[in-house]
Design an enzyme around this catalytic site. Sequence first.
Site, mmCIF file in Angstrom:
data_model
loop_
_atom_site.group_PDB
_atom_site.id
_atom_site.type_symbol
_atom_site.label_atom_id
_atom_site.label_comp_id
_atom_site.label_asym_id
_atom_site.label_seq_id
_atom_site.Cartn_x
_atom_site.Cartn_y
_atom_site.Cartn_z
ATOM 1 N N TYR A 97 0.839 -1.194 0.000
ATOM 2 C CA TYR A 97 0.000 0.000 0.000
ATOM 3 C C TYR A 97 0.879 1.251 0.000
ATOM 4 O O TYR A 97 0.696 2.159 -0.819
ATOM 5 C CB TYR A 97 -0.912 -0.021 1.226
ATOM 6 C CG TYR A 97 -1.937 1.098 1.269
ATOM 7 C CD1 TYR A 97 -3.262 0.845 0.939
ATOM 8 C CD2 TYR A 97 -1.598 2.383 1.664
ATOM 9 C CE1 TYR A 97 -4.221 1.860 0.980
ATOM 10 C CE2 TYR A 97 -2.532 3.400 1.710
ATOM 11 C CZ TYR A 97 -3.842 3.135 1.373
ATOM 12 O OH TYR A 97 -4.773 4.158 1.421
ATOM 13 N N CYS A 98 1.832 1.309 0.920
ATOM 14 C CA CYS A 98 2.686 2.496 1.024
ATOM 15 C C CYS A 98 3.631 2.622 -0.161
ATOM 16 O O CYS A 98 3.936 3.737 -0.605
ATOM 17 C CB CYS A 98 3.460 2.488 2.334
ATOM 18 S SG CYS A 98 2.426 2.765 3.799
ATOM 19 N N VAL A 99 4.121 1.506 -0.692
ATOM 20 C CA VAL A 99 4.955 1.571 -1.891
ATOM 21 C C VAL A 99 4.172 2.211 -3.026
ATOM 22 O O VAL A 99 4.668 3.104 -3.729
ATOM 23 C CB VAL A 99 5.444 0.164 -2.296
ATOM 24 C CG1 VAL A 99 6.109 0.216 -3.666
ATOM 25 C CG2 VAL A 99 6.419 -0.390 -1.265
ATOM 26 N N HIS A 102 3.476 6.134 -2.286
ATOM 27 C CA HIS A 102 4.605 7.059 -2.258
ATOM 28 C C HIS A 102 5.450 6.989 -3.528
ATOM 29 O O HIS A 102 6.047 8.000 -3.920
ATOM 30 C CB HIS A 102 5.392 6.860 -0.972
ATOM 31 C CG HIS A 102 4.549 7.195 0.212
ATOM 32 N ND1 HIS A 102 4.274 8.488 0.574
ATOM 33 C CD2 HIS A 102 3.836 6.408 1.074
ATOM 34 C CE1 HIS A 102 3.458 8.490 1.610
ATOM 35 N NE2 HIS A 102 3.180 7.243 1.928
#
Length: 352
Positions: A97-99, A102
């Site tokens: 999710y964060c990959v 961002h």
Amino acid sequence: MSGLYARVARRPSRGHVRRVTPVPIEQADGLTAVVYGQVERDFGMLAPPVSLHSPAPQVMAACWIVLRETLVAAGRVDRATREAVAAAVSAVNSCPYCVEVHSATMAGLLGSATDPAGDTRRSRVAEWARAGTDRSQARHAVPPVAAVEAVELLGVALVFHYLNRMVNVFLEPSPLPPGLPSVLRGGVRRVFGRLMARGARGDRPAGAAQELLPAAPLTPDLAWSAGHPVLADALARGGAAIDAAGQRSVPGSVRELVTARLDGWDGRPPGISRAWVGEALRDLPAADHPAARLALLTAFASYQVDDQVVADVRAAGADDRALVELTAWASMAAARRVAAWVPLDPAAPASS
């Protein structure tokens, strides 16, 4: 436009959260309402990694303060480089999710601009951030930037070591619509990145969220931030709030166990087997096993937390607030430990 986008994004972003129920923005009051308002104003939307904390308002305020002062607020390091650190750390922590978020935001910020020097610098910074997640490599990792910039970037790394764990436990694996055909995914990701970049542009003054939580002393493991007073203050306030949450919702035996395991940890994931968890629980009272299992997995292998692990903690009496407080404490304990491995000399020049 960002205000309109923030309002439009509210409803679908609620669907990203699982295992706890975030406070609807229409029902938010007190500290929760204040944090929600700041997040929409400064981040461009009510980000699910923040709103998932809303069952525990003090912890949500802590999350927002440290996220704002490391990633969002104006500093010496440009936002695209901070996003590169966020994406690099998220990849190491197996947080898709964060990959996705961002990496897309960084691409949206950079657009079609070509800047070989900037690209090289971001690549070196990302490699330094990845090296800092391995205890044996971290002690030899020389920041490729000036010391004051390295402090800012280590702050970003710390926050994403924290957030990656919380996101793996409480958010779906991707911010993009489920079932999206692969042929459309690239185009949707580009549009998403442009929207995220729109909210990321512009300077937000440092320190604007500090008063959400009381001042606190800077602990020794966060001393590396002392040369950056605003960041140090944010980390001290946020760290103290999450420590207090741990006192409320994490049994003492579990805190001791996780801390002891962190003392001997090298930063590497434990592998696909969870047998190590059972071995670690042998000397704990049976009543503490569910909380200890969730805390250990959150700290060391958050991507392995499943519905049954959470259900067992609920069966032992935990509500949404206790779940958020327990996982926040374990996540921050691991994040602070990893950040403390990286040697920062305030007097050191940037490497060539």
